[in-house]
Design a protein around this motif. Structure first.
Motif, PDB file in Angstrom:
ATOM      1  N   SER A  39       0.849  -1.185   0.000  1.00 28.57           N
ATOM      2  CA  SER A  39       0.000   0.000   0.000  1.00 28.57           C
ATOM      3  C   SER A  39       0.892   1.244   0.000  1.00 28.57           C
ATOM      4  N   THR A  40       0.301   2.378  -0.262  1.00 33.79           N
ATOM      5  CA  THR A  40       1.099   3.609  -0.250  1.00 33.79           C
ATOM      6  C   THR A  40       1.768   3.834   1.100  1.00 33.79           C
ATOM      7  N   PRO A  41       1.063   3.699   2.228  1.00 30.50           N
ATOM      8  CA  PRO A  41       1.761   3.858   3.524  1.00 30.50           C
ATOM      9  C   PRO A  41       2.892   2.839   3.710  1.00 30.50           C
ATOM     10  N   GLU A  42       2.672   1.610   3.267  1.00 32.70           N
ATOM     11  CA  GLU A  42       3.725   0.596   3.376  1.00 32.70           C
ATOM     12  C   GLU A  42       4.918   0.958   2.513  1.00 32.70           C
ATOM     13  N   LEU A  43       4.648   1.458   1.314  1.00 36.36           N
ATOM     14  CA  LEU A  43       5.742   1.834   0.425  1.00 36.36           C
ATOM     15  C   LEU A  43       6.489   3.051   0.948  1.00 36.36           C
ATOM     16  N   VAL A  44       5.766   4.007   1.518  1.00 40.43           N
ATOM     17  CA  VAL A  44       6.425   5.177   2.103  1.00 40.43           C
ATOM     18  C   VAL A  44       7.373   4.742   3.216  1.00 40.43           C
ATOM     19  N   ALA A  45       6.919   3.820   4.064  1.00 38.45           N
ATOM     20  CA  ALA A  45       7.769   3.324   5.144  1.00 38.45           C
ATOM     21  C   ALA A  45       8.981   2.584   4.584  1.00 38.45           C
ATOM     22  N   LEU A  46       8.780   1.818   3.509  1.00 44.09           N
ATOM     23  CA  LEU A  46       9.881   1.090   2.890  1.00 44.09           C
ATOM     24  C   LEU A  46      10.905   2.059   2.302  1.00 44.09           C
ATOM     25  N   LEU A  47      10.429   3.104   1.634  1.00 45.23           N
ATOM     26  CA  LEU A  47      11.325   4.098   1.055  1.00 45.23           C
ATOM     27  C   LEU A  47      12.104   4.843   2.136  1.00 45.23           C
ATOM     28  N   ASP A  48      11.441   5.114   3.255  1.00 42.29           N
ATOM     29  CA  ASP A  48      12.148   5.741   4.371  1.00 42.29           C
ATOM     30  C   ASP A  48      13.275   4.836   4.854  1.00 42.29           C
ATOM     31  N   ARG A  49      13.011   3.552   4.889  1.00 44.17           N
ATOM     32  CA  ARG A  49      14.046   2.594   5.318  1.00 44.17           C
ATOM     33  C   ARG A  49      15.187   2.567   4.302  1.00 44.17           C
ATOM     34  N   MET A  50      14.852   2.677   3.015  1.00 43.32           N
ATOM     35  CA  MET A  50      15.870   2.667   1.974  1.00 43.32           C
ATOM     36  C   MET A  50      16.616   3.994   1.888  1.00 43.32           C
ATOM     37  N   GLY A  51      15.968   5.073   2.341  1.00 39.43           N
ATOM     38  CA  GLY A  51      16.591   6.390   2.277  1.00 39.43           C
ATOM     39  C   GLY A  51      16.586   6.993   0.889  1.00 39.43           C
ATOM     40  N   VAL A  52      15.550   6.669   0.086  1.00 42.57           N
ATOM     41  CA  VAL A  52      15.476   7.194  -1.278  1.00 42.57           C
ATOM     42  C   VAL A  52      14.076   7.744  -1.532  1.00 42.57           C
ATOM     43  N   PRO A  53      13.944   8.721  -2.447  1.00 44.11           N
ATOM     44  CA  PRO A  53      12.616   9.215  -2.815  1.00 44.11           C
ATOM     45  C   PRO A  53      11.918   8.238  -3.746  1.00 44.11           C
ATOM     46  N   VAL A  54      10.608   8.371  -3.862  1.00 43.98           N
ATOM     47  CA  VAL A  54       9.837   7.440  -4.677  1.00 43.98           C
ATOM     48  C   VAL A  54      10.285   7.459  -6.131  1.00 43.98           C
ATOM     49  N   ARG A  55      10.719   8.598  -6.630  1.00 49.45           N
ATOM     50  CA  ARG A  55      11.129   8.687  -8.037  1.00 49.45           C
ATOM     51  C   ARG A  55      12.288   7.737  -8.346  1.00 49.45           C
ATOM     52  N   GLU A  56      13.126   7.452  -7.366  1.00 52.53           N
ATOM     53  CA  GLU A  56      14.304   6.626  -7.613  1.00 52.53           C
ATOM     54  C   GLU A  56      14.002   5.141  -7.682  1.00 52.53           C
TER      55      GLU A  56
END
Length: 278
Positions: A39-56
């Motif tokens: 989900s979008t919240p799950e993906l946002v949390a995953l991206l925060d863990r990765m340290g990258v913006p969604v565009r990347e």
């Protein structure tokens, strides 16, 4: 160890990453994200863990990326997330999460950064049958490096200058594959000191080495790669990787004024460039 793999079984890199995880004795929790996208919240949390913006983490190849105009910098993060929800194929793969962090594992060898202390089985190979590589930071004055580059007719005079990063590449069982390095100038990077041992040429060794080298440069902030080539064989190699020739006068000043470009490489050497993407 709990490991999660966001996996596309139709993707060779994703299958190779799964094979490398298993070669390290890890059986991950596999999420086939095309069937069950985060989900979008799950993906946002995953991206925060990765340290990258969604565009990347947007995948461009074989997706509706271009048709949807997602390369437009005016597109908001919310719009990009909505596009991923509508078309999960836009989420690049594979993404691996461990206690050590989370990463887009392209090339597959990057997953080893997330498995400290794990040694993969030496018999492991990529999905296409080519060897997995390990990169090992090397000193510019390493005698093996100097000897190898000199034998290949490559410059060695500036190897110990500041800002040079060099790696030695081996297979999982420590067979030497070659060398490669770069000089980074902001978002631009000059690939250099690249040579592949004769035994693994035309067997994917050079291609896999270049991919891992560019990923290391990318992780330091590089987005545009440059390379100087002195002969048709080297030029053809880089063109197969997606590089194209560019006018030296149009290159960034930092690239034009490197010791390689301004004197160590012959004036006849062709300058090629490529946007670094995964």
């Amino acid at each position: 160890m709990t490991v999660t793999l966001y996996h596309n079984p139709d993707c060779g890199t994703s299958r190779s990453t799964l094979a490398l995880l298993r070669a390290c004795g890890v059986e991950p929790a596999v999420i086939e994200y095309l069937r069950t996208p985060p989900s979008t919240p799950e993906l946002v949390a995953l991206l925060d863990r990765m340290g990258v913006p969604v565009r990347e983490i947007l995948r461009q190849k074989d997706t509706p990326y271009a048709a949807m105009g997602l390369g437009d910098p005016a597109r908001t993060d919310a719009a990009l997330h909505a596009a991923i929800q509508a078309h999960p194929i836009l989420l690049n793969r594979p993404i691996v999460v461990t206690a050590a962090g989370a990463k887009l594992c392209r090339p597959s060898e990057v997953v080893l950064d997330l498995l400290p202390g794990r040694r993969p089985a030496m018999a492991a190979a990529r999905d296409d049958g080519t060897a997995f590589l390990r990169d090992h930071r090397a000193r510019g004055d390493d005698p093996d490096l100097v000897e190898a580059l000199a034998a290949a007719g490559l410059p060695t005079a500036d190897l110990t200058d500041p800002g040079r990063i060099v790696f030695r590449y081996t297979t999982l069982d420590r067979q030497d594959v070659g060398w490669g390095g770069f000089e980074r100038y902001g978002a631009d990077v000059l690939l250099r000191s690249m040579m592949v041992m004769p035994w693994c040429r035309r067997q994917g060794g050079g291609r896999n080495l270049a991919a891992l080298l560019m990923r290391r440069a990318y992780d330091q902030g590089a987005r545009q790669a440059y390379a100087l080539t002195g002969g048709p064989e080297a030029r053809a190699f880089f063109e197969r990787l997606g590089f194209s020739a560019c006018d030296r006068a149009a290159a960034p000043a930092a690239i034009r004024t490197t010791r390689q470009a301004s004197g160590l490489c012959p004036a006849s050497a062709t300058l090629l460039t490529k946007r670094i993407t995964f």
